[in-house]
Design a protein around this motif. Structure first.
Motif, PDB file in Angstrom:
ATOM      1  N   LYS A 150       0.849  -1.211   0.000  1.00  0.00           N
ATOM      2  CA  LYS A 150       0.000   0.000   0.000  1.00  0.00           C
ATOM      3  C   LYS A 150       0.872   1.245   0.000  1.00  0.00           C
ATOM      4  CE  LYS A 150      -4.008   1.988   2.390  1.00  0.00           C
ATOM      5  NZ  LYS A 150      -3.701   3.367   2.505  1.00  0.00           N
ATOM      6  N   GLU A 151       1.906   1.276   0.841  1.00  0.00           N
ATOM      7  CA  GLU A 151       2.819   2.421   0.884  1.00  0.00           C
ATOM      8  C   GLU A 151       3.527   2.624  -0.455  1.00  0.00           C
ATOM      9  OE1 GLU A 151       4.084   1.940   5.588  1.00  0.00           O
ATOM     10  OE2 GLU A 151       5.491   1.368   4.019  1.00  0.00           O
ATOM     11  N   GLU A 152       3.895   1.523  -1.081  1.00  0.00           N
ATOM     12  CA  GLU A 152       4.603   1.576  -2.366  1.00  0.00           C
ATOM     13  C   GLU A 152       3.664   2.038  -3.482  1.00  0.00           C
ATOM     14  OE1 GLU A 152       8.068   0.884  -4.858  1.00  0.00           O
ATOM     15  OE2 GLU A 152       7.772   1.294  -2.745  1.00  0.00           O
ATOM     16  N   GLY A 153       2.350   1.838  -3.281  1.00  0.00           N
ATOM     17  CA  GLY A 153       1.382   2.202  -4.306  1.00  0.00           C
ATOM     18  C   GLY A 153       1.241   1.140  -5.384  1.00  0.00           C
ATOM     19  N   ASP A 154       1.752  -0.051  -5.087  1.00  0.00           N
ATOM     20  CA  ASP A 154       1.696  -1.132  -6.067  1.00  0.00           C
ATOM     21  C   ASP A 154       0.319  -1.793  -6.075  1.00  0.00           C
ATOM     22  OD1 ASP A 154       4.374  -0.932  -6.812  1.00  0.00           O
ATOM     23  OD2 ASP A 154       5.037  -2.323  -5.261  1.00  0.00           O
ATOM     24  N   PRO A 155      -0.208  -2.099  -7.266  1.00  0.00           N
ATOM     25  CA  PRO A 155      -1.414  -2.914  -7.293  1.00  0.00           C
ATOM     26  C   PRO A 155      -1.060  -4.343  -6.865  1.00  0.00           C
ATOM     27  CG  PRO A 155      -0.612  -2.540  -9.518  1.00  0.00           C
ATOM     28  CD  PRO A 155       0.266  -1.745  -8.589  1.00  0.00           C
ATOM     29  N   ILE A 156      -2.032  -5.051  -6.352  1.00  0.00           N
ATOM     30  CA  ILE A 156      -1.809  -6.439  -5.977  1.00  0.00           C
ATOM     31  C   ILE A 156      -2.858  -7.317  -6.648  1.00  0.00           C
ATOM     32  CG2 ILE A 156      -0.798  -5.774  -3.769  1.00  0.00           C
ATOM     33  CD1 ILE A 156      -3.373  -6.918  -2.413  1.00  0.00           C
ATOM     34  N   THR A 157      -2.518  -8.586  -6.767  1.00  0.00           N
ATOM     35  CA  THR A 157      -3.468  -9.579  -7.257  1.00  0.00           C
ATOM     36  C   THR A 157      -3.716 -10.557  -6.132  1.00  0.00           C
ATOM     37  OG1 THR A 157      -2.717  -9.379  -9.543  1.00  0.00           O
ATOM     38  CG2 THR A 157      -3.868 -11.416  -8.964  1.00  0.00           C
TER      39      THR A 157
ATOM     40  N   VAL B 231      -0.020 -11.413  -4.411  1.00  0.00           N
ATOM     41  CA  VAL B 231       1.284 -10.988  -4.911  1.00  0.00           C
ATOM     42  C   VAL B 231       1.191  -9.551  -5.406  1.00  0.00           C
ATOM     43  CG1 VAL B 231       2.042 -13.300  -5.628  1.00  0.00           C
ATOM     44  CG2 VAL B 231       0.878 -11.829  -7.269  1.00  0.00           C
ATOM     45  N   VAL B 232       2.331  -8.881  -5.409  1.00  0.00           N
ATOM     46  CA  VAL B 232       2.396  -7.564  -6.039  1.00  0.00           C
ATOM     47  C   VAL B 232       2.229  -7.800  -7.529  1.00  0.00           C
ATOM     48  CG1 VAL B 232       3.914  -5.610  -6.557  1.00  0.00           C
ATOM     49  CG2 VAL B 232       3.841  -6.554  -4.239  1.00  0.00           C
ATOM     50  N   SER B 233       1.369  -7.029  -8.130  1.00  0.00           N
ATOM     51  CA  SER B 233       1.073  -7.170  -9.560  1.00  0.00           C
ATOM     52  C   SER B 233       1.970  -6.240 -10.351  1.00  0.00           C
ATOM     53  CB  SER B 233      -0.404  -6.851  -9.825  1.00  0.00           C
ATOM     54  OG  SER B 233      -0.713  -7.004 -11.174  1.00  0.00           O
ATOM     55  N   VAL B 234       2.884  -6.809 -11.106  1.00  0.00           N
ATOM     56  CA  VAL B 234       3.822  -6.013 -11.895  1.00  0.00           C
ATOM     57  C   VAL B 234       3.069  -5.434 -13.101  1.00  0.00           C
ATOM     58  CG1 VAL B 234       5.967  -6.051 -13.208  1.00  0.00           C
ATOM     59  CG2 VAL B 234       5.729  -7.475 -11.181  1.00  0.00           C
ATOM     60  N   GLN B 235       3.136  -4.113 -13.231  1.00  0.00           N
ATOM     61  CA  GLN B 235       2.466  -3.415 -14.322  1.00  0.00           C
ATOM     62  C   GLN B 235       3.505  -2.759 -15.217  1.00  0.00           C
ATOM     63  OE1 GLN B 235      -1.142  -3.270 -14.428  1.00  0.00           O
ATOM     64  NE2 GLN B 235      -0.871  -4.799 -12.827  1.00  0.00           N
ATOM     65  N   PHE B 236       3.446  -3.031 -16.492  1.00  0.00           N
ATOM     66  CA  PHE B 236       4.352  -2.402 -17.444  1.00  0.00           C
ATOM     67  C   PHE B 236       3.541  -1.455 -18.312  1.00  0.00           C
ATOM     68  CE2 PHE B 236       6.366  -6.498 -16.539  1.00  0.00           C
ATOM     69  CZ  PHE B 236       7.595  -6.055 -16.093  1.00  0.00           C
TER      70      PHE B 236
END
Length: 159
Positions: free
Chosen positions: A101-108, A153-158
């Protein structure tokens, strides 16, 4: 996580982690292709990314600590596997969700049972408490209790 799995190993690992200014993401002792493997996932705090040099230095320090330990925290032969949790890191502890959440990463999140006809959901963490995570998915908020999440998992977005 680590405390319940192997406190003696954690007691040996944590001072080395602290001395090198790292954070322990996860610790596992498991069998991989019939070989006992001690897996340590380490990273830098404050969302910095660890380098290969830092992993190499930590590996050397861990090998020394294990060699010098009076009592082997992992009896028998084993392979030591030290790595970064990676971009698509697994979220296995509640504090991992806070980190994402702090990183702002989407998760799956993958669910044990389908919810609204779906077993996998991807979105930004909107809210988090002791029992659930709320994801913002296409502008809508959706709650998932930790009990219904099989894997996250953290969802890697490109772009």
């Amino acid at each position: 996580m680590a405390q319940a799995k192997n406190q003696a190993l954690l007691d040996l690992v944590q001072p080395v982690i602290d001395a090198q200014g790292l954070m322990l993401w996860d610790l596992n002792v498991k069998k991989v292709a019939g070989q006992k493997t001690v897996e340590l996932l380490v990273d830098l705090p404050k969302h910095a990314k660890i380098s290969m040099n830092e992993i190499t230095e930590f590996t050397q320090a861990m090998n020394e600590a294990l060699d010098e330990a009076e009592v082997d925290p992992v009896p028998g032969e084993y392979m030591l596997d030290i790595a970064s949790p990676g971009w698509d890191r697994a979220l296995t502890e509640r504090w991992h969700y806070t980190w994402a959440k702090e990183e702002g990463d989407p998760i799956t999140v993958a669910l044990f049972a389908a919810k609204d006809g779906q077993k996998k959901w991807t979105g930004q963490i909107d809210q988090l408490d002791d029992s659930k995570v709320t994801l913002l998915i296409d502008g809508e908020k959706k709650d998932f209790s930790f009990d219904e999440i099989a894997k996250a998992v953290v969802s890697v977005q490109f772009d």
